[in-house]
Design a protein around this motif. Structure first.
Motif, PDB file in Angstrom:
ATOM      1  N   UNK A   1     109.350 177.065  33.748  1.00 24.26           N
ATOM      2  CA  UNK A   1     110.114 176.930  33.691  1.00 24.26           C
ATOM      3  C   UNK A   1     110.246 178.700  34.474  1.00 24.26           C
ATOM      4  N   UNK A   2     111.521 178.884  35.533  1.00 19.08           N
ATOM      5  CA  UNK A   2     111.348 180.200  35.890  1.00 19.08           C
ATOM      6  C   UNK A   2     112.428 179.236  37.002  1.00 19.08           C
ATOM      7  N   UNK A   3     111.774 179.702  38.663  1.00 21.09           N
ATOM      8  CA  UNK A   3     111.955 179.589  39.901  1.00 21.09           C
ATOM      9  C   UNK A   3     110.481 178.436  40.173  1.00 21.09           C
ATOM     10  N   UNK A   4     111.242 177.651  40.614  1.00 17.30           N
ATOM     11  CA  UNK A   4     110.866 176.393  41.093  1.00 17.30           C
ATOM     12  C   UNK A   4     111.104 175.589  42.640  1.00 17.30           C
ATOM     13  N   UNK A   5     110.352 176.579  44.110  1.00 14.85           N
ATOM     14  CA  UNK A   5     110.221 175.828  45.183  1.00 14.85           C
ATOM     15  C   UNK A   5     109.492 175.062  46.295  1.00 14.85           C
ATOM     16  N   UNK A   6     109.797 173.954  46.035  1.00 16.78           N
ATOM     17  CA  UNK A   6     108.892 172.855  47.277  1.00 16.78           C
ATOM     18  C   UNK A   6     109.320 172.739  48.399  1.00 16.78           C
ATOM     19  N   UNK A   7     108.810 172.963  49.546  1.00 14.24           N
ATOM     20  CA  UNK A   7     109.166 172.401  50.949  1.00 14.24           C
ATOM     21  C   UNK A   7     109.555 170.790  51.105  1.00 14.24           C
ATOM     22  N   UNK A   8     108.769 169.551  49.808  1.00 15.19           N
ATOM     23  CA  UNK A   8     109.371 168.216  50.004  1.00 15.19           C
ATOM     24  C   UNK A   8     109.311 168.185  49.222  1.00 15.19           C
ATOM     25  N   UNK A   9     108.703 168.459  48.184  1.00 20.84           N
ATOM     26  CA  UNK A   9     109.021 167.882  46.429  1.00 20.84           C
ATOM     27  C   UNK A   9     108.318 169.129  45.447  1.00 20.84           C
TER      28      UNK A   9
ATOM     29  N   UNK B   1     113.900 172.015  46.157  1.00 17.86           N
ATOM     30  CA  UNK B   1     113.164 171.154  46.813  1.00 17.86           C
ATOM     31  C   UNK B   1     113.794 170.706  48.645  1.00 17.86           C
ATOM     32  N   UNK B   2     112.655 170.450  49.741  1.00 24.59           N
ATOM     33  CA  UNK B   2     113.617 169.466  50.499  1.00 24.59           C
ATOM     34  C   UNK B   2     114.493 168.386  50.311  1.00 24.59           C
ATOM     35  N   UNK B   3     113.207 167.265  49.715  1.00 24.71           N
ATOM     36  CA  UNK B   3     113.702 166.461  49.332  1.00 24.71           C
ATOM     37  C   UNK B   3     113.727 165.134  48.021  1.00 24.71           C
ATOM     38  N   UNK B   4     113.117 165.931  46.977  1.00 18.09           N
ATOM     39  CA  UNK B   4     113.348 165.348  46.046  1.00 18.09           C
ATOM     40  C   UNK B   4     112.587 166.445  44.416  1.00 18.09           C
TER      41      UNK B   4
END
Length: 256
Positions: free
Chosen positions: A137-145, A158-161
């Motif tokens: 809940x909030x902000x999620x950032x993933x380079x790949x997923x 996210x970058x991929x999924x």
């Protein structure tokens, strides 16, 4: 007795008071007092938990925890989480949890490059990715997923999924998938709703809604079982529309 007083007077030139200890002895006494005081003050600050493989530099769980510290208000650093934990502040890990993620992070879950927990509230960020057994809940950032076993609420990038059974808010990745979504989705390659409902706006090369669409999809090919909204794309297919309105170019709308 008078002889002792006279000897004391002869030694320090004053009357009746014993001589102070030599300078070297005074230094030793002061050093011992400082060491004892420091040990007394530091005792509650440094606690080693041998059973949980953790070191806590805390007072009432406030401070810094290293390893599998079970509860921290402050900063917790670990290579890989193994046990259940609770963090209010920053939880930074190098690798994903062992087994199913079980902890709770209220603040920042930081993956260098991977991190995960049972539930993350605040910010979840990982160079490779972020995962949660229950929700983010909030902000999620993933380079790949980036993904959750329950739901994603907020802004997820996210970058991929990006994927979860339910997505609410905003999601962006090359591919985004959910069972139900109430969101704005930007997925350059693929967006999928699996036997659920999509409500909102989605822009993707292929909007694949195997359920009910309420809102707008924009893409090269748009697909929906049931449409209560508008499809804009090169080809637009609605399974439940009557012929000849199932497959239309440029635009399609729902037909009862």
């Amino acid at each position: 007795m008078r002889g002792l007083v006279r000897e004391t007077e002869a030694a320090d030139g004053r009357t009746g008071r014993p001589l102070p200890p030599p300078a070297g002895d005074r230094t030793i006494i002061r050093t011992r007092r400082l060491v004892a005081t420091a040990a007394f003050l530091a005792a509650p600050l440094a606690t080693a938990h041998a059973q949980s493989n953790a070191v806590e530099l805390t007072v009432n769980h406030i401070g810094v925890g290293i390893g599998d510290a079970p509860k921290i208000y402050g900063i917790r650093l670990n290579f890989r989480d193994r046990d259940d934990f609770e963090v209010h502040g920053i939880n930074a890990t190098i690798w994903q949890p062992e087994g199913e993620p079980r902890g709770t992070v209220d603040g920042l879950a930081l993956g260098l490059p991977l991190t995960g927990a049972g539930r993350i509230t605040g910010i979840g960020a990982g160079i490779f990715g972020v995962s949660a057994t229950d929700r983010i809940t909030g902000l999620g950032v993933g380079g790949l997923g980036l993904g959750a076993g329950g739901r994603l609420d907020g802004i997820m990038i996210a970058g991929i999924g990006v994927g979860a059974p339910r997505i609410e808010g905003f999601a962006s990745a090359a591919a985004v998938g959910a069972q139900d979504a109430r969101a704005v989705i930007i997925a350059p390659a693929y967006m999928r709703i699996d036997r659920g409902t999509f409500t909102g706006v989605s822009a993707s090369a292929f909007n694949h809604i195997k359920g009910s669409q309420h809102g707008l999809t924009i893409g090269v090919f748009n697909y929906a079982h049931e449409l209560h909204g508008v499809q804009l794309g090169l080809l637009n297919y609605v399974r439940d529309n009557r012929a000849p309105f199932r497959l239309l170019p440029l635009v399609n709308v729902g037909h009862e």
